[in-house]
Design a protein around this motif. Structure first.
Motif, mmCIF file in Angstrom:
data_model
loop_
_atom_site.group_PDB
_atom_site.id
_atom_site.type_symbol
_atom_site.label_atom_id
_atom_site.label_comp_id
_atom_site.label_asym_id
_atom_site.label_seq_id
_atom_site.Cartn_x
_atom_site.Cartn_y
_atom_site.Cartn_z
ATOM 1 N N UNK A 278 36.626 53.603 38.559
ATOM 2 C CA UNK A 278 36.817 52.347 39.298
ATOM 3 C C UNK A 278 38.136 51.682 38.908
ATOM 4 N N UNK A 279 38.457 51.717 37.607
ATOM 5 C CA UNK A 279 39.702 51.111 37.138
ATOM 6 C C UNK A 279 40.907 51.883 37.679
ATOM 7 N N UNK A 280 40.824 53.209 37.656
ATOM 8 C CA UNK A 280 41.917 54.032 38.176
ATOM 9 C C UNK A 280 42.131 53.758 39.667
ATOM 10 N N UNK A 281 41.038 53.592 40.410
ATOM 11 C CA UNK A 281 41.148 53.287 41.839
ATOM 12 C C UNK A 281 41.864 51.958 42.053
ATOM 13 N N UNK A 282 41.546 50.988 41.213
ATOM 14 C CA UNK A 282 42.224 49.690 41.299
ATOM 15 C C UNK A 282 43.716 49.836 41.012
ATOM 16 N N UNK A 283 44.024 50.582 39.961
ATOM 17 C CA UNK A 283 45.419 50.722 39.546
ATOM 18 C C UNK A 283 46.211 51.616 40.501
ATOM 19 N N UNK A 284 45.510 52.473 41.251
ATOM 20 C CA UNK A 284 46.171 53.315 42.250
ATOM 21 C C UNK A 284 46.477 52.547 43.535
ATOM 22 N N UNK A 285 45.865 51.365 43.682
ATOM 23 C CA UNK A 285 46.048 50.581 44.907
ATOM 24 C C UNK A 285 47.179 49.567 44.733
ATOM 25 N N UNK A 286 47.489 48.852 45.816
ATOM 26 C CA UNK A 286 48.514 47.796 45.768
ATOM 27 C C UNK A 286 47.932 46.489 45.227
ATOM 28 N N UNK A 287 46.617 46.421 45.087
ATOM 29 C CA UNK A 287 45.987 45.175 44.642
ATOM 30 C C UNK A 287 46.194 44.957 43.140
ATOM 31 N N UNK A 288 46.272 43.698 42.758
ATOM 32 C CA UNK A 288 46.298 43.383 41.328
ATOM 33 C C UNK A 288 44.884 43.502 40.784
ATOM 34 N N UNK A 289 44.750 44.167 39.660
ATOM 35 C CA UNK A 289 43.409 44.348 39.088
ATOM 36 C C UNK A 289 43.003 43.133 38.270
ATOM 37 N N UNK A 290 41.756 42.718 38.438
ATOM 38 C CA UNK A 290 41.207 41.608 37.668
ATOM 39 C C UNK A 290 39.761 41.961 37.355
ATOM 40 N N UNK A 291 39.517 42.495 36.169
ATOM 41 C CA UNK A 291 38.186 43.011 35.855
ATOM 42 C C UNK A 291 37.670 42.488 34.525
ATOM 43 N N UNK A 292 36.366 42.439 34.413
ATOM 44 C CA UNK A 292 35.691 42.168 33.140
ATOM 45 C C UNK A 292 34.905 43.412 32.768
ATOM 46 N N UNK A 293 35.239 44.012 31.637
ATOM 47 C CA UNK A 293 34.523 45.186 31.150
ATOM 48 C C UNK A 293 33.542 44.726 30.075
ATOM 49 N N UNK A 294 32.277 44.925 30.345
ATOM 50 C CA UNK A 294 31.241 44.421 29.441
ATOM 51 C C UNK A 294 30.415 45.574 28.884
ATOM 52 N N UNK A 295 30.133 45.517 27.595
ATOM 53 C CA UNK A 295 29.318 46.560 26.988
ATOM 54 C C UNK A 295 28.986 46.224 25.552
ATOM 55 N N UNK A 296 27.905 46.782 25.052
ATOM 56 C CA UNK A 296 27.493 46.540 23.672
ATOM 57 C C UNK A 296 28.484 47.150 22.697
ATOM 58 N N UNK A 297 28.374 46.756 21.435
ATOM 59 C CA UNK A 297 29.192 47.350 20.381
ATOM 60 C C UNK A 297 28.904 48.851 20.311
#
Length: 387
Positions: A278-297
């Protein structure tokens, strides 16, 4: 730009002036509108208060009574104690101060009515309040006739050299002169949907209500308003980033990223692979990426982040990873160096705050582009760091 009267500087309000304006600035009050929205932190009800005979040790109380006696004791070595005996007509308690009570001596005298609030204690068989909140209720002036006859009085958070009486007078003067300038900020359909009162009424109720129990419903209106416009602002930013302003379009060149995947000593989970995709798809596009990556330790957020960093680097850009603490920055630096140990062509640097040997040279290498990946705290966004 059309300015509202509520944007007028607070110093020009009757009873303020330049000196008090600077004191109000410490409270975040710079203009008339700020004062109108400076809400009370509580209320005094002159008619409704605890009876002294019903007070419980260790519980908080608020009551109105009359000063029946004052006893100041000097205990030597510059120590002194002030005891003020307060009666509700049936019983009494003692309000005690051990320090910082000089200002009270000019305010209190026997026979005056006052409001006190604090935690009930017991000493030598007497009920006692130590360093309670206190307010004299008998004082008045021509500018404060409005408050003198009120059953309920608002209590405001104050700063040094501004008294409660002065704050109430300023609030009253602000509403007296500027209440007609208060405009509605929420659309009618929202007011109707949530049964909100108009803004002007809600503001007046918060400051001048004779029934403090109804105040929370008016404060809720302003809490809603703040969240509502915050959401609108975020939606506007999101639209600008996603629809109006293009970001850099990266290509998946499969150099550093593929090499990392092959060298990992473990198999990535399905969730990690999905998020990286999903992140690669965002970075491959013209859109600016704005994401929150959430996960346990231990869930693998660092690996996912590292793939995104390497995708930028293999497209000729520098990358930066910012952490909240230097300890975490050092941990990420050592961990990422280990992951990339088989890719010696990548230059990784740890940037810390403060002054230390080699920092000047590191800044020059960041500016020249010699360093590919910089890991650090908020030191990354200081003015003298140029990527």
């Amino acid at each position: 730009v059309c300015m509202s009267k509520l944007d007028n500087e607070i110093q020009y309000l009757k009873g303020v002036g330049s000196f008090r304006a600077k004191l109000l600035n410490k409270l975040g009050i710079y203009c008339i509108g700020d004062l109108l929205e400076y809400f009370p932190r509580g209320y005094i009800n002159r008619k409704s208060s605890h009876k002294i005979s019903e007070l419980e040790i260790g519980k908080h109380c608020a009551l109105v009574g009359e000063i029946s006696a004052i006893d100041k004791r000097v205990q030597g070595r510059g120590k002194s104690q002030l005891n003020v005996y307060v009666s509700d007509g049936e019983d009494y308690l003692v309000c005690t101060w051990f320090r910082n009570f000089k200002y009270l001596e000019n305010l209190i005298s026997e026979g005056k009515n006052l409001w006190v609030s604090g935690i009930v204690k017991e000493f030598s068989g007497e009920l006692q309040l130590i360093h309670p909140e206190i307010e004299i209720l008998d004082e008045t002036s021509e500018t404060e006739d409005f408050w003198h006859n009120r059953t309920v009085l608002p209590i405001y958070s104050l700063t040094d050299k501004i008294t409660m009486k002065q704050m109430r007078t300023m609030v009253y003067n602000a509403f007296a002169k500027y209440h007609d300038a208060i405009e509605e900020t929420l659309p009618n359909y929202i007011l109707e949907k949530y049964n909100f009162d108009p803004r002007k009424i809600a503001l007046q109720k918060i400051h001048f209500s004779v029934n403090p129990e109804e105040v929370p419903q008016y404060k809720f209106r302003f809490a809603f308003e703040e969240l509502f416009y915050t959401q609108l602002m975020l939606a506007r930013v999101k639209k600008k980033h996603y629809q109006e302003k293009s970001g850099f379009q990266f290509l998946l060149k499969r150099t550093y990223t593929t090499q990392l995947e092959k060298s990992l000593p473990f198999q990535m989970t399905k969730a990690q692979k999905r998020v990286i995709k999903e992140i690669v798809q965002d970075m491959n596009s013209h859109r600016q990426m704005n994401r929150l990556l959430q996960g346990d330790v231990g869930s693998g957020k660092t690996i996912v982040t590292l793939f995104a960093l390497l995708l930028a680097i293999e497209n000729g850009f520098q990358a930066a990873l910012m952490t909240p603490t230097e300890l975490l920055a050092e941990q990420h630096y050592l961990g990422i160096k280990e992951f990339l140990s088989n890719q010696p062509g990548l230059n990784i640097a740890l940037l810390k705050g403060g002054i230390y040997k080699g920092k000047k040279k590191m800044k020059e290498q960041i500016k020249s582009g010699e360093i590919d990946l910089v890991i650090g705290t908020h030191a990354l966004i200081q003015k003298d760091i140029e990527f």
